[in-house]
Design a protein around this motif. Structure first.
Motif, mmCIF file in Angstrom:
data_model
loop_
_atom_site.group_PDB
_atom_site.id
_atom_site.type_symbol
_atom_site.label_atom_id
_atom_site.label_comp_id
_atom_site.label_asym_id
_atom_site.label_seq_id
_atom_site.Cartn_x
_atom_site.Cartn_y
_atom_site.Cartn_z
ATOM 1 N N GLU A 76 -2.961 24.880 -9.708
ATOM 2 C CA GLU A 76 -1.428 24.918 -9.935
ATOM 3 C C GLU A 76 -0.613 23.486 -10.021
ATOM 4 O OE1 GLU A 76 0.880 27.157 -8.651
ATOM 5 O OE2 GLU A 76 -0.840 28.273 -8.390
ATOM 6 N N SER A 317 -3.947 22.556 4.924
ATOM 7 C CA SER A 317 -3.717 23.783 4.200
ATOM 8 C C SER A 317 -2.338 24.481 5.463
ATOM 9 C CB SER A 317 -4.708 24.645 4.472
ATOM 10 O OG SER A 317 -5.353 24.680 5.695
ATOM 11 N N LYS A 321 3.063 23.387 3.470
ATOM 12 C CA LYS A 321 3.726 24.833 2.874
ATOM 13 C C LYS A 321 3.474 24.948 1.220
ATOM 14 C CE LYS A 321 7.516 25.290 6.065
ATOM 15 N NZ LYS A 321 8.905 25.358 5.932
ATOM 16 N N THR A 322 3.326 23.959 0.977
ATOM 17 C CA THR A 322 3.091 23.592 -0.809
ATOM 18 C C THR A 322 1.641 24.840 -1.165
ATOM 19 O OG1 THR A 322 5.308 22.471 -1.066
ATOM 20 C CG2 THR A 322 3.045 23.194 -3.371
ATOM 21 N N ARG A 324 -0.246 25.876 0.810
ATOM 22 C CA ARG A 324 -0.852 26.817 1.541
ATOM 23 C C ARG A 324 -0.326 27.810 1.188
ATOM 24 N NH1 ARG A 324 1.388 25.645 5.931
ATOM 25 N NH2 ARG A 324 3.545 26.849 5.842
ATOM 26 N N ARG A 325 0.604 27.585 0.273
ATOM 27 C CA ARG A 325 1.693 29.173 -0.310
ATOM 28 C C ARG A 325 0.800 29.496 -1.714
ATOM 29 N NH1 ARG A 325 8.086 27.052 0.196
ATOM 30 N NH2 ARG A 325 7.911 27.529 2.341
ATOM 31 N N ALA A 326 0.272 27.784 -2.146
ATOM 32 C CA ALA A 326 -0.575 28.177 -3.952
ATOM 33 C C ALA A 326 -1.494 28.825 -3.353
ATOM 34 C CB ALA A 326 -0.381 26.674 -4.177
ATOM 35 N N LEU A 328 -2.488 31.327 -0.987
ATOM 36 C CA LEU A 328 -2.096 32.841 -0.353
ATOM 37 C C LEU A 328 -2.098 33.248 -1.639
ATOM 38 C CD1 LEU A 328 0.441 32.151 2.912
ATOM 39 C CD2 LEU A 328 -1.866 32.952 2.064
ATOM 40 N N ARG A 329 -1.835 32.784 -2.701
ATOM 41 C CA ARG A 329 -1.111 33.086 -3.740
ATOM 42 C C ARG A 329 -1.762 33.490 -4.821
ATOM 43 N NH1 ARG A 329 1.024 33.243 -9.908
ATOM 44 N NH2 ARG A 329 0.459 30.982 -9.636
ATOM 45 N N VAL A 341 4.084 27.276 -7.731
ATOM 46 C CA VAL A 341 4.825 26.948 -6.493
ATOM 47 C C VAL A 341 6.063 25.684 -6.409
ATOM 48 C CG1 VAL A 341 4.662 26.569 -4.160
ATOM 49 C CG2 VAL A 341 2.938 28.524 -5.209
#
Length: 349
Positions: A76, A317, A321-322, A324-326, A328-329, A341
């Motif tokens: 990312e 994680s 949030k950054t 965690r979202r990465a 999940l994505r 993200v």
């Protein structure tokens, strides 16, 4: 190890050196050098098979969790920022620390392979202590990152350039080599009693020096001085950074902004607590409380080496949030080219 192509060159070579060196531990020993006997959990030898189940689960969580953090930061581009670079250093150190003890721990629990030569023991001790002190230094760098982000946000981007971060990483590595390598070389010339039983399934300096022919007090004092100097100064710097951070946060009028500023430090405070409390407890138990039961020392040692690598990726994680979202994505859209993200500079979103 060729499959780690996405890793930056510095982290790649550190991981490769770590994994290759730990293989020395299973080499055949020579009769001319003294041997030690590793111990997993004294008095619980019959339960080693059952104990190995949760231990293996912890190792798997540590390896997968830190590998995932590293992979997400590398893939990312939105995470190519100073605070995430320092987090990638922390994950790399945790991976190497986990790998450095994995062969002997599982060897003792699964195959009862307790015997280890002095040379292999010194190599493992070098990496165990080296990566432990390295993690302490990385936590200091992360504390400085939080200090600059909260107390001097306008200078954050100016100070933490890619070159400065690279220099910080190199200085941290050189610092450990300069202090740890001479200690290992000095121990190589010391004569040890052969066949002595250690308190852990890995080689730990305070545990080894008890079995020297010479007076172990000098080596014990030097080891404690080195630990107090390296980790003690690191801990003082972290505490001083948070005193300045707290002073800055308390000067903020808006209560919501105060809470937001302090929330960016929660992950780092947890990582510092998880690392320093077991390490200090184990060190003082070995050096000052000689009557402590060996099984207690063994449990403390495993907590000290496994707790930070296991909890650090979980903490970051869950809280960030950054990341965690990465994660999940990447898990949901693996192989797809979706939008990246977004995160704010200098803040754990």
């Amino acid at each position: 190890m060729d499959g780690l192509a996405p890793l930056p060159s510095l982290q790649y070579h550190v991981l490769r050196m770590c994994s290759q060196s730990t293989m020395v531990i299973f080499n055949n020993t020579t009769s001319s050098s003294p041997n030690f006997l590793l111990t997993a959990f004294p008095g619980l030898e019959l339960a080693h098979v059952w104990i190995s189940i949760p231990v293996c689960c912890l190792y798997i969580v540590a390896l997968l969790g830190n590998s995932m953090i590293l992979f997400v930061i590398i893939v990312e581009r939105s995470l190519h920022k100073p605070m995430y670079y320092f987090l990638s250093m922390l994950s790399t150190v945790d991976l190497c620390l986990t790998i450095s003890t994995l062969p002997t721990v599982l060897g003792v629990l699964w195959f009862h392979a307790r015997e280890i030569s002095l040379k292999a023991c010194l190599i493992q001790m070098f990496f165990v202590h080296g990566f432990s002190f390295l993690e302490s230094s990385v936590l200091v760098a992360m504390a400085f990152d939080r200090f600059m982000a909260i107390c001097n946000p306008l200078k954050y981007a100016i100070v933490f350039t890619d070159m400065i971060i690279l220099v910080i990483g190199l200085v941290i590595c050189l610092r450990q080599v300069i202090f740890i390598f001479p200690m290992v070389l000095a121990l190589k010339s010391v004569s040890f009693h052969s066949g002595k039983e250690l308190s852990h399934p890995f080689c730990y300096h305070p545990d080894m020096i008890k079995y020297t022919y010479s007076n172990p007090w000098i080596s014990n004092f030097l080891g404690m001085f080195l630990q107090l100097y390296l980790t003690g100064t690191d801990l003082l710097f972290i505490l001083f950074s948070y005193i300045l951070i707290l002073r800055t946060v308390l000067s903020i009028v808006a209560r919501k902004k105060q809470q937001k500023a302090l929330s960016t430090c929660v992950c780092h405070i947890c990582a510092v607590t998880v690392f320093y409390v077991p390490m200090i407890s184990l060190s003082f138990t070995h050096r000052l409380l000689s009557s402590t039961p060996r099984v207690v020392c063994s449990i403390l040692a495993n907590v000290y080496l496994l707790l930070p690598p296991v909890l650090n990726p979980i903490i970051y994680s869950l809280k960030t949030k950054t990341i965690r979202r990465a994660m999940l994505r990447l898990l949901q859209f693996k192989g797809s080219g979706g939008p990246t993200v977004r995160g704010r500079r200098g803040r754990w979103d």
